[in-house]
Scaffold this motif. Structure first.
Motif, PDB file in Angstrom:
ATOM      1  N   LEU A 100      43.870  34.997  43.381  1.00  0.00           N
ATOM      2  CA  LEU A 100      44.039  33.936  42.389  1.00  0.00           C
ATOM      3  C   LEU A 100      45.524  33.828  42.039  1.00  0.00           C
ATOM      4  O   LEU A 100      46.100  34.788  41.507  1.00  0.00           O
ATOM      5  N   PRO A 101      46.170  32.703  42.337  1.00  0.00           N
ATOM      6  CA  PRO A 101      47.627  32.612  42.230  1.00  0.00           C
ATOM      7  C   PRO A 101      48.178  32.719  40.821  1.00  0.00           C
ATOM      8  O   PRO A 101      49.333  33.109  40.630  1.00  0.00           O
ATOM      9  N   GLU A 102      47.356  32.383  39.804  1.00  0.00           N
ATOM     10  CA  GLU A 102      47.860  32.384  38.425  1.00  0.00           C
ATOM     11  C   GLU A 102      47.795  33.761  37.772  1.00  0.00           C
ATOM     12  O   GLU A 102      48.257  33.935  36.645  1.00  0.00           O
ATOM     13  N   PHE A 103      47.222  34.735  38.484  1.00  0.00           N
ATOM     14  CA  PHE A 103      47.107  36.090  37.950  1.00  0.00           C
ATOM     15  C   PHE A 103      47.971  37.065  38.749  1.00  0.00           C
ATOM     16  O   PHE A 103      48.255  36.840  39.926  1.00  0.00           O
ATOM     17  N   THR A 104      48.351  38.152  38.117  1.00  0.00           N
ATOM     18  CA  THR A 104      49.141  39.174  38.801  1.00  0.00           C
ATOM     19  C   THR A 104      48.274  39.951  39.788  1.00  0.00           C
ATOM     20  O   THR A 104      47.043  39.825  39.790  1.00  0.00           O
ATOM     21  N   ALA A 105      48.948  40.782  40.587  1.00  0.00           N
ATOM     22  CA  ALA A 105      48.211  41.624  41.535  1.00  0.00           C
ATOM     23  C   ALA A 105      47.195  42.488  40.795  1.00  0.00           C
ATOM     24  O   ALA A 105      46.022  42.571  41.183  1.00  0.00           O
ATOM     25  N   ALA A 106      47.639  43.123  39.714  1.00  0.00           N
ATOM     26  CA  ALA A 106      46.734  43.985  38.956  1.00  0.00           C
ATOM     27  C   ALA A 106      45.581  43.189  38.364  1.00  0.00           C
ATOM     28  O   ALA A 106      44.418  43.622  38.405  1.00  0.00           O
ATOM     29  N   GLU A 107      45.872  42.013  37.821  1.00  0.00           N
ATOM     30  CA  GLU A 107      44.827  41.204  37.204  1.00  0.00           C
ATOM     31  C   GLU A 107      43.778  40.753  38.218  1.00  0.00           C
ATOM     32  O   GLU A 107      42.597  40.645  37.891  1.00  0.00           O
ATOM     33  N   ASN A 108      44.206  40.496  39.455  1.00  0.00           N
ATOM     34  CA  ASN A 108      43.260  40.122  40.499  1.00  0.00           C
ATOM     35  C   ASN A 108      42.264  41.241  40.771  1.00  0.00           C
ATOM     36  O   ASN A 108      41.140  40.980  41.218  1.00  0.00           O
ATOM     37  N   ILE A 109      42.667  42.476  40.524  1.00  0.00           N
ATOM     38  CA  ILE A 109      41.783  43.625  40.737  1.00  0.00           C
ATOM     39  C   ILE A 109      40.996  43.949  39.471  1.00  0.00           C
ATOM     40  O   ILE A 109      39.865  44.439  39.537  1.00  0.00           O
ATOM     41  N   ILE A 110      41.570  43.626  38.338  1.00  0.00           N
ATOM     42  CA  ILE A 110      40.899  43.885  37.056  1.00  0.00           C
ATOM     43  C   ILE A 110      39.734  42.934  36.826  1.00  0.00           C
ATOM     44  O   ILE A 110      38.659  43.341  36.353  1.00  0.00           O
ATOM     45  N   LEU A 111      39.904  41.666  37.174  1.00  0.00           N
ATOM     46  CA  LEU A 111      38.902  40.646  36.850  1.00  0.00           C
ATOM     47  C   LEU A 111      37.497  40.952  37.381  1.00  0.00           C
ATOM     48  O   LEU A 111      36.517  40.843  36.627  1.00  0.00           O
ATOM     49  N   PRO A 112      37.343  41.327  38.672  1.00  0.00           N
ATOM     50  CA  PRO A 112      35.974  41.625  39.135  1.00  0.00           C
ATOM     51  C   PRO A 112      35.361  42.830  38.438  1.00  0.00           C
ATOM     52  O   PRO A 112      34.127  42.913  38.303  1.00  0.00           O
ATOM     53  N   GLN A 113      36.184  43.733  37.957  1.00  0.00           N
ATOM     54  CA  GLN A 113      35.664  44.881  37.224  1.00  0.00           C
ATOM     55  C   GLN A 113      35.154  44.456  35.842  1.00  0.00           C
ATOM     56  O   GLN A 113      34.105  44.909  35.385  1.00  0.00           O
ATOM     57  N   LEU A 114      35.900  43.571  35.184  1.00  0.00           N
ATOM     58  CA  LEU A 114      35.450  43.075  33.883  1.00  0.00           C
ATOM     59  C   LEU A 114      34.135  42.327  34.024  1.00  0.00           C
ATOM     60  O   LEU A 114      33.240  42.444  33.180  1.00  0.00           O
ATOM     61  N   ALA A 115      34.001  41.561  35.127  1.00  0.00           N
ATOM     62  CA  ALA A 115      32.760  40.820  35.376  1.00  0.00           C
ATOM     63  C   ALA A 115      31.579  41.766  35.579  1.00  0.00           C
ATOM     64  O   ALA A 115      30.427  41.404  35.322  1.00  0.00           O
ATOM     65  N   ALA A 116      31.884  42.991  36.040  1.00  0.00           N
ATOM     66  CA  ALA A 116      30.836  43.992  36.263  1.00  0.00           C
ATOM     67  C   ALA A 116      30.561  44.832  35.020  1.00  0.00           C
ATOM     68  O   ALA A 116      29.758  45.763  35.060  1.00  0.00           O
ATOM     69  N   GLY A 117      31.255  44.516  33.915  1.00  0.00           N
ATOM     70  CA  GLY A 117      30.999  45.215  32.665  1.00  0.00           C
ATOM     71  C   GLY A 117      31.849  46.444  32.414  1.00  0.00           C
ATOM     72  O   GLY A 117      31.586  47.205  31.475  1.00  0.00           O
ATOM     73  N   ILE A 118      32.879  46.645  33.232  1.00  0.00           N
ATOM     74  CA  ILE A 118      33.771  47.790  33.044  1.00  0.00           C
ATOM     75  C   ILE A 118      34.782  47.461  31.944  1.00  0.00           C
ATOM     76  O   ILE A 118      35.235  46.311  31.819  1.00  0.00           O
ATOM     77  N   SER A 119      35.146  48.444  31.154  1.00  0.00           N
ATOM     78  CA  SER A 119      36.073  48.205  30.052  1.00  0.00           C
ATOM     79  C   SER A 119      37.458  47.849  30.583  1.00  0.00           C
ATOM     80  O   SER A 119      37.829  48.209  31.702  1.00  0.00           O
ATOM     81  N   ARG A 120      38.222  47.121  29.771  1.00  0.00           N
ATOM     82  CA  ARG A 120      39.568  46.705  30.175  1.00  0.00           C
ATOM     83  C   ARG A 120      40.440  47.919  30.504  1.00  0.00           C
ATOM     84  O   ARG A 120      41.160  47.919  31.504  1.00  0.00           O
ATOM     85  N   LYS A 121      40.363  48.953  29.704  1.00  0.00           N
ATOM     86  CA  LYS A 121      41.194  50.134  29.920  1.00  0.00           C
ATOM     87  C   LYS A 121      40.865  50.799  31.254  1.00  0.00           C
ATOM     88  O   LYS A 121      41.769  51.157  32.026  1.00  0.00           O
ATOM     89  N   GLU A 122      39.586  50.960  31.527  1.00  0.00           N
ATOM     90  CA  GLU A 122      39.171  51.562  32.799  1.00  0.00           C
ATOM     91  C   GLU A 122      39.569  50.683  33.983  1.00  0.00           C
ATOM     92  O   GLU A 122      40.007  51.187  35.019  1.00  0.00           O
ATOM     93  N   ALA A 123      39.407  49.381  33.821  1.00  0.00           N
ATOM     94  CA  ALA A 123      39.736  48.450  34.904  1.00  0.00           C
ATOM     95  C   ALA A 123      41.228  48.475  35.218  1.00  0.00           C
ATOM     96  O   ALA A 123      41.625  48.437  36.387  1.00  0.00           O
ATOM     97  N   GLU A 124      42.045  48.550  34.194  1.00  0.00           N
ATOM     98  CA  GLU A 124      43.501  48.608  34.404  1.00  0.00           C
ATOM     99  C   GLU A 124      43.889  49.897  35.133  1.00  0.00           C
ATOM    100  O   GLU A 124      44.717  49.870  36.048  1.00  0.00           O
ATOM    101  N   ALA A 125      43.282  51.005  34.737  1.00  0.00           N
ATOM    102  CA  ALA A 125      43.587  52.286  35.383  1.00  0.00           C
ATOM    103  C   ALA A 125      43.142  52.281  36.835  1.00  0.00           C
ATOM    104  O   ALA A 125      43.862  52.761  37.726  1.00  0.00           O
ATOM    105  N   ARG A 126      41.982  51.722  37.097  1.00  0.00           N
ATOM    106  CA  ARG A 126      41.459  51.638  38.470  1.00  0.00           C
ATOM    107  C   ARG A 126      42.360  50.760  39.328  1.00  0.00           C
ATOM    108  O   ARG A 126      42.666  51.092  40.476  1.00  0.00           O
TER     109      ARG A 126
END
Length: 225
Positions: A100-126
């Protein structure tokens, strides 16, 4: 948990059924990929490897045959059941990164985790952990347009593995890259697979890369040999 990440049994698929131009793409294809195994899928263009990957990834349904993921038969299951299985058990990587061009590299990896119900903190670390593993951790805050082709594809790998799937399906994941970059990206992919213990089925035209995987299967006349 089954030691077989995916098992395809008697997979058949045709298009334009009953018409003069009916095309029989798959004629009883069979394949098993074990956990931790990296398998190359080789076939000429038009032989049906993308169709096979779509069926393996529950994006398409076969006319006949059975698709088992981690020992569970998902053939004929509802759209919701197949969608849930894709989200939790399967990661996809394509020839183009589709970040997704409007999001950073990290955010592109965080978003599917948030959709799966993972917390923001855990998603950022992952996300940061995965980016570090493929050598682009310092580029986490860059948007895709500021990354090289090889970096974009490595981020795409990380996104595919964000939710910890047991199976990775990749369709010519280095096809758009020059040979040197292709080699670097392939090494990153294999390292991720080895590190996480997932199974991977990787379609490629590159026989040198195929030879570095655990084994190679060839799609020929609608069956795997």
């Amino acid at each position: 948990m089954s030691d077989v990440a995916i098992r395809l049994t008697g997979i058949k698929k045709h298009y334009n059924a009953g018409k003069p131009n009916e095309i029989q793409v798959l004629r009883g294809a069979e394949l098993s990929v074990g956990r931790g195994e990296v398998v190359a899928l080789v076939a000429p263009s038009g032989a049906g490897k993308s169709t096979l990957l779509h069926i393996a990834g529950l994006l398409d349904t076969p006319d006949a045959g059975k698709v088992e993921i981690a020992g569970e038969d998902l053939t004929g299951r509802s759209d919701r059941a197949r969608t849930n299985a894709r989200r939790s058990q399967i990661g996809f990587v394509y020839q183009f990164h589709h970040l997704l061009p409007e999001f950073t590299a990290a955010e592109n990896i965080i978003l599917p985790q948030l959709a799966a119900g993972i917390s923001r903190k855990e998603a950022e670390a992952r996300a940061q952990e995965l980016l570090d593993k493929v050598g682009v951790g310092k580029r986490a805050d860059h948007r895709p347009g500021a990354l090289s082709g090889g970096e974009q594809q490595r981020v795409a790998f990380c996104r595919a593995l964000a939710n910890g799937p047991g199976l990775l399906l990749a369709d010519e994941p280095t096809g758009n890259l020059d040979p040197a970059t292709s080699d670097q990206v392939f090494e990153a992919l294999i390292a991720l697979a080895r590190d996480t213990g997932l199974a991977a089925l990787i379609a490629t035209h590159n026989m040198e890369l195929a030879a570095r995987m655990d084994r190679t299967v060839r799609l020929q006349d609608g069956v795997l040999v």
